[in-house]
Design a protein around this motif. Sequence first.
Motif, mmCIF file in Angstrom:
data_model
loop_
_atom_site.group_PDB
_atom_site.id
_atom_site.type_symbol
_atom_site.label_atom_id
_atom_site.label_comp_id
_atom_site.label_asym_id
_atom_site.label_seq_id
_atom_site.Cartn_x
_atom_site.Cartn_y
_atom_site.Cartn_z
ATOM 1 N N GLU A 104 0.562 -1.044 -0.276
ATOM 2 C CA GLU A 104 0.173 -0.170 -0.302
ATOM 3 C C GLU A 104 0.580 1.247 -0.471
ATOM 4 O OE1 GLU A 104 -3.884 1.300 0.611
ATOM 5 O OE2 GLU A 104 -3.322 -0.495 0.002
ATOM 6 N N ARG A 105 1.789 1.516 0.624
ATOM 7 C CA ARG A 105 3.065 2.571 0.706
ATOM 8 C C ARG A 105 4.263 2.987 0.351
ATOM 9 N NH1 ARG A 105 0.385 4.673 7.049
ATOM 10 N NH2 ARG A 105 -1.865 3.877 6.854
ATOM 11 N N HIS A 106 5.187 1.108 0.630
ATOM 12 C CA HIS A 106 5.849 1.359 0.383
ATOM 13 C C HIS A 106 7.224 0.725 -0.570
ATOM 14 C CE1 HIS A 106 5.939 2.992 4.589
ATOM 15 N NE2 HIS A 106 5.222 2.309 4.977
ATOM 16 N N LEU A 107 6.012 0.863 -2.412
ATOM 17 C CA LEU A 107 6.992 -0.328 -2.936
ATOM 18 C C LEU A 107 7.613 0.442 -3.442
ATOM 19 C CD1 LEU A 107 3.839 -1.675 -4.958
ATOM 20 C CD2 LEU A 107 5.596 -3.084 -3.135
ATOM 21 N N ALA A 108 9.174 -0.035 -4.048
ATOM 22 C CA ALA A 108 10.038 1.276 -4.743
ATOM 23 C C ALA A 108 9.818 1.539 -5.548
ATOM 24 C CB ALA A 108 10.570 -0.287 -4.599
ATOM 25 N N PRO A 109 10.466 2.881 -5.878
ATOM 26 C CA PRO A 109 10.310 4.190 -7.256
ATOM 27 C C PRO A 109 10.990 3.162 -8.440
ATOM 28 C CG PRO A 109 11.807 4.625 -5.690
ATOM 29 C CD PRO A 109 11.704 3.411 -5.447
ATOM 30 N N LEU A 114 13.885 -4.100 11.889
ATOM 31 C CA LEU A 114 14.503 -3.576 11.149
ATOM 32 C C LEU A 114 13.978 -2.946 10.047
ATOM 33 C CD1 LEU A 114 18.140 -2.872 10.494
ATOM 34 C CD2 LEU A 114 17.542 -5.162 9.545
ATOM 35 N N LEU A 115 13.518 -3.520 9.559
ATOM 36 C CA LEU A 115 11.960 -2.856 8.355
ATOM 37 C C LEU A 115 11.631 -1.829 8.681
ATOM 38 C CD1 LEU A 115 11.402 -3.350 5.211
ATOM 39 C CD2 LEU A 115 10.057 -4.700 6.086
ATOM 40 N N ALA A 142 11.029 3.891 8.087
ATOM 41 C CA ALA A 142 10.792 4.941 8.832
ATOM 42 C C ALA A 142 11.720 6.227 8.280
ATOM 43 C CB ALA A 142 11.304 5.451 10.591
ATOM 44 N N MET A 143 13.282 5.162 7.700
ATOM 45 C CA MET A 143 13.841 6.638 6.907
ATOM 46 C C MET A 143 13.748 7.327 5.573
ATOM 47 S SD MET A 143 17.210 5.422 8.437
ATOM 48 C CE MET A 143 17.430 3.671 8.045
ATOM 49 N N GLY A 144 11.853 6.295 5.485
ATOM 50 C CA GLY A 144 11.238 6.935 4.177
ATOM 51 C C GLY A 144 12.085 6.082 2.958
ATOM 52 N N GLY A 145 12.270 4.620 3.469
ATOM 53 C CA GLY A 145 12.687 3.198 2.832
ATOM 54 C C GLY A 145 11.590 2.801 1.904
ATOM 55 N N ALA A 159 13.459 14.942 9.938
ATOM 56 C CA ALA A 159 13.439 15.360 11.457
ATOM 57 C C ALA A 159 13.847 14.032 11.485
ATOM 58 C CB ALA A 159 12.120 14.796 11.511
ATOM 59 N N ARG A 160 13.841 12.950 10.774
ATOM 60 C CA ARG A 160 14.738 11.510 11.055
ATOM 61 C C ARG A 160 16.236 11.312 11.188
ATOM 62 N NH1 ARG A 160 12.959 6.860 13.046
ATOM 63 N NH2 ARG A 160 10.610 7.547 13.316
#
Length: 254
Positions: A162-167, A203-204, A209-212, A241-242
């Motif tokens: 939903e939110r975190h797939l690679a560019p 770890l993930l 949280a870092m925009g990974g 902020a991170r």
Amino acid sequence: MQPITKGLYRARLAETPADIQAAQRLRWTCFMAREGQADDGVSLDRDALDDDCSHMLIEQVASGRLVCCFRFLPLTDGSQIARSYSAQFYDLAALGRFDGPMVEMGRFCIHPDIHDPHIVRLAWAALTRFVDLTGVEMLFGCSSFVGCEPEPHAEAFAMLKERHLAPRRWWPRVKSPKVFRFARALRLRKPDPRQAMAAMPPLLRSYLAMGGWVSDHAVVDPALRTMHVFTGVEIRAIPPARKRLLHAMLDQPV
């Protein structure tokens, strides 16, 4: 890189063959000694990449006991991506165009008897110091879920879809013969954010949280009895902020 001591723990780079062997021993305990398998006290988890990597150790200050370890494989740029551990499992041709220094972080593990969030925080402080010293522009690696069945991780996979797939410009494609294409299989599933993040490996969670970002599929690894997703973080894309939080961990008093 100088050791970093925070509270009960110290992070330092391995300096001797005995240091590396201790990391390989902890890795075997974490990755191989599962499901009642007897621990013989001497088995090691090692591979050919160990000789090319720097190894980070996190120890208890008082006892010297090793409680966490991980390794770094530095690459000058994406043209060397085929050297990485991840390239065995993912088609990373798109990342071959990345034009800055990269580092693969791998074999991250914490002793199964130790449950202290300060260890992960110190690991990220050490990683931040390493990135600052070396000018790395991208971190990447494989983030593992325990077990080879997707259902226990469905909420987490749905959240990744939903939110975190690679560019698209860095999209990791399928290479391994056994994968779970969660972005396709769970395309209609709406995740519960609270449950999904609770089910996410620590770890993930930190990477995200870092925009990974992650691959659209998980590789099933029967040898380690895990499912893992390719994970990347572009340093310049980490939210300010991170970044401040990561550097604050280095500045906090011992």
